[in-house]
Design a protein around this motif. Structure first.
Motif, PDB file in Angstrom:
ATOM      1  N   VAL A 134     -16.487  12.315  -5.623  1.00 16.67           N
ATOM      2  CA  VAL A 134     -16.251  13.487  -4.773  1.00 16.67           C
ATOM      3  C   VAL A 134     -15.998  14.698  -5.663  1.00 16.67           C
ATOM      4  CG1 VAL A 134     -14.887  14.464  -2.906  1.00 16.67           C
ATOM      5  CG2 VAL A 134     -15.236  11.982  -3.024  1.00 16.67           C
ATOM      6  N   ALA A 135     -16.885  15.683  -5.597  1.00 18.00           N
ATOM      7  CA  ALA A 135     -16.817  16.836  -6.493  1.00 18.00           C
ATOM      8  C   ALA A 135     -15.991  17.973  -5.895  1.00 18.00           C
ATOM      9  CB  ALA A 135     -18.219  17.335  -6.811  1.00 18.00           C
ATOM     10  N   ALA A 136     -15.188  18.594  -6.741  1.00 16.03           N
ATOM     11  CA  ALA A 136     -14.430  19.793  -6.369  1.00 16.03           C
ATOM     12  C   ALA A 136     -14.855  20.928  -7.293  1.00 16.03           C
ATOM     13  CB  ALA A 136     -12.927  19.540  -6.491  1.00 16.03           C
ATOM     14  N   LEU A 137     -15.445  21.968  -6.717  1.00 14.68           N
ATOM     15  CA  LEU A 137     -15.913  23.110  -7.497  1.00 14.68           C
ATOM     16  C   LEU A 137     -14.741  23.977  -7.941  1.00 14.68           C
ATOM     17  CD1 LEU A 137     -18.921  24.226  -5.257  1.00 14.68           C
ATOM     18  CD2 LEU A 137     -19.032  22.959  -7.410  1.00 14.68           C
ATOM     19  N   PRO A 138     -14.959  24.813  -8.951  1.00 13.84           N
ATOM     20  CA  PRO A 138     -13.928  25.791  -9.320  1.00 13.84           C
ATOM     21  C   PRO A 138     -13.593  26.677  -8.127  1.00 13.84           C
ATOM     22  CG  PRO A 138     -15.624  25.699 -11.006  1.00 13.84           C
ATOM     23  CD  PRO A 138     -16.127  24.899  -9.831  1.00 13.84           C
ATOM     24  N   LEU A 139     -12.369  27.114  -8.049  1.00 15.15           N
ATOM     25  CA  LEU A 139     -11.899  27.888  -6.909  1.00 15.15           C
ATOM     26  C   LEU A 139     -12.315  29.355  -6.994  1.00 15.15           C
ATOM     27  CD1 LEU A 139      -8.344  26.345  -6.876  1.00 15.15           C
ATOM     28  CD2 LEU A 139     -10.054  26.052  -5.078  1.00 15.15           C
ATOM     29  N   PHE A 140     -12.478  29.956  -5.842  1.00 14.30           N
ATOM     30  CA  PHE A 140     -12.662  31.389  -5.668  1.00 14.30           C
ATOM     31  C   PHE A 140     -13.896  31.936  -6.387  1.00 14.30           C
ATOM     32  CE2 PHE A 140      -7.883  30.716  -5.851  1.00 14.30           C
ATOM     33  CZ  PHE A 140      -7.827  30.295  -4.538  1.00 14.30           C
ATOM     34  N   GLU A 141     -13.738  32.832  -7.334  1.00 15.32           N
ATOM     35  CA  GLU A 141     -14.887  33.570  -7.855  1.00 15.32           C
ATOM     36  C   GLU A 141     -15.824  32.709  -8.694  1.00 15.32           C
ATOM     37  OE1 GLU A 141     -12.180  33.453  -9.555  1.00 15.32           O
ATOM     38  OE2 GLU A 141     -12.702  33.517 -11.664  1.00 15.32           O
ATOM     39  N   GLU A 142     -15.386  31.527  -9.186  1.00 14.27           N
ATOM     40  CA  GLU A 142     -16.235  30.735 -10.062  1.00 14.27           C
ATOM     41  C   GLU A 142     -17.203  29.829  -9.313  1.00 14.27           C
ATOM     42  OE1 GLU A 142     -13.692  30.191 -14.162  1.00 14.27           O
ATOM     43  OE2 GLU A 142     -13.814  28.535 -12.763  1.00 14.27           O
ATOM     44  N   TYR A 160     -13.758   8.522  -6.224  1.00 13.05           N
ATOM     45  CA  TYR A 160     -13.385   9.047  -7.535  1.00 13.05           C
ATOM     46  C   TYR A 160     -13.530  10.567  -7.514  1.00 13.05           C
ATOM     47  CZ  TYR A 160     -13.334   4.327  -9.384  1.00 13.05           C
ATOM     48  OH  TYR A 160     -13.021   2.996  -9.618  1.00 13.05           O
ATOM     49  N   ALA A 161     -12.486  11.270  -7.938  1.00 14.54           N
ATOM     50  CA  ALA A 161     -12.504  12.731  -7.931  1.00 14.54           C
ATOM     51  C   ALA A 161     -13.201  13.269  -9.171  1.00 14.54           C
ATOM     52  CB  ALA A 161     -11.074  13.272  -7.860  1.00 14.54           C
ATOM     53  N   LEU A 162     -14.067  14.240  -8.958  1.00 11.31           N
ATOM     54  CA  LEU A 162     -14.752  14.949 -10.046  1.00 11.31           C
ATOM     55  C   LEU A 162     -14.344  16.417  -9.944  1.00 11.31           C
ATOM     56  CD1 LEU A 162     -18.648  14.858 -10.705  1.00 11.31           C
ATOM     57  CD2 LEU A 162     -17.188  16.801 -11.192  1.00 11.31           C
ATOM     58  N   GLY A 163     -13.441  16.856 -10.813  1.00  8.78           N
ATOM     59  CA  GLY A 163     -12.954  18.227 -10.754  1.00  8.78           C
ATOM     60  C   GLY A 163     -13.541  19.078 -11.870  1.00  8.78           C
ATOM     61  N   ILE A 164     -14.155  20.199 -11.494  1.00  5.29           N
ATOM     62  CA  ILE A 164     -14.700  21.141 -12.466  1.00  5.29           C
ATOM     63  C   ILE A 164     -13.764  22.338 -12.550  1.00  5.29           C
ATOM     64  CG2 ILE A 164     -16.673  22.599 -13.073  1.00  5.29           C
ATOM     65  CD1 ILE A 164     -18.433  20.760 -11.373  1.00  5.29           C
TER      66      ILE A 164
END
Length: 225
Positions: free
Chosen positions: A26-34, A98-102
């Motif tokens: 499970v992917a989590a993109l960078p927050l806000f402007e990114e 599984y968490a995928l954090g960028i």
């Protein structure tokens, strides 16, 4: 395919990739402007994982992506709760998540019941806050209820919450930190590549995505035993 997940604040969309059984990344993109700089890259990465037999999901977080919820009404804890809702959705299917954090996306999985966490260039809350202040270009008034940053109206309370936030790093679940070779901070693994989040426009790097897909697939399989 397009799926949906429920959380305490409502329902949001998410993209699904890969097989209908086995663990899900499970992917989590960078927050806000990114986020707009890395979404195409994240989709490429999840498609490459699918080619390696690994399922993936890219959820819209409330207040971001295609979400209809107003970001200015949200606390950071509520966004974390929503990511936890995505993981619960996967668990309800009888599958491991599984968490995928960028970057700052690595902050979102702290309350999720993930089987493991794989973080690319993880960013803590204080570092994110410094970048938001730089993007804003001037100090925001202490009395402001909300602040406009790169077109996003963000609650001042949410910004206060960011200070001191750290990616989840407890030993109760496996965690792997991957950084680019140009980043001197501690990591379990380093890979060649340029930081897409530093570019002024959205871009992609299929070669880097392939390297990361190989690493994620091998790591998840090792965690699954």
């Amino acid at each position: 395919m397009i799926d949906r997940y429920d959380w305490a604040g409502g329902q949001e969309a998410m993209l699904r990739f890969g097989p209908s059984n086995g663990p899900v990344v499970v992917a989590a993109l960078p927050l806000f402007e990114e986020a707009n700089r890395t979404r195409t890259f994240a989709v490429t990465l999840l498609r490459l994982l699918a080619e390696r037999g690994m399922a993936g999901a890219l959820p819209d977080m409330p207040g971001q992506g295609e979400s209809l919820m107003a970001l200015e009404t949200l606390s950071f804890l509520r966004i974390q709760e929503a990511f936890g809702g995505v993981v619960d959705h996967i668990l309800d299917e009888g599958r491991a998540a599984y968490a995928l954090g960028i970057r700052s996306g690595a902050l979102l999985d702290a309350h999720a019941l993930a089987s493991g966490r794989w973080h690319l260039a993880p960013q803590d809350g204080s570092d994110l806050l410094r970048e938001l202040k730089r993007v804003h270009g001037s100090p925001w008034p202490a009395s402001a209820a909300r602040v406009e940053i790169a077109g996003n109206l963000i609650s001042a309370d949410l910004l206060v919450e960011l200070e001191g936030k750290q990616p989840f790093a407890e030993s109760v679940t496996p965690r792997r930190v991957v950084r680019l070779e140009s980043d001197p901070r501690p990591a379990d693994h380093q890979v060649p590549g340029a930081p897409l989040w530093r570019r002024s426009d959205p871009d992609n790097d299929p070669a880097l995505a392939a390297l990361l897909a190989d690493d994620i697939a091998a790591w998840v399989r090792a965690c699954e035993g």
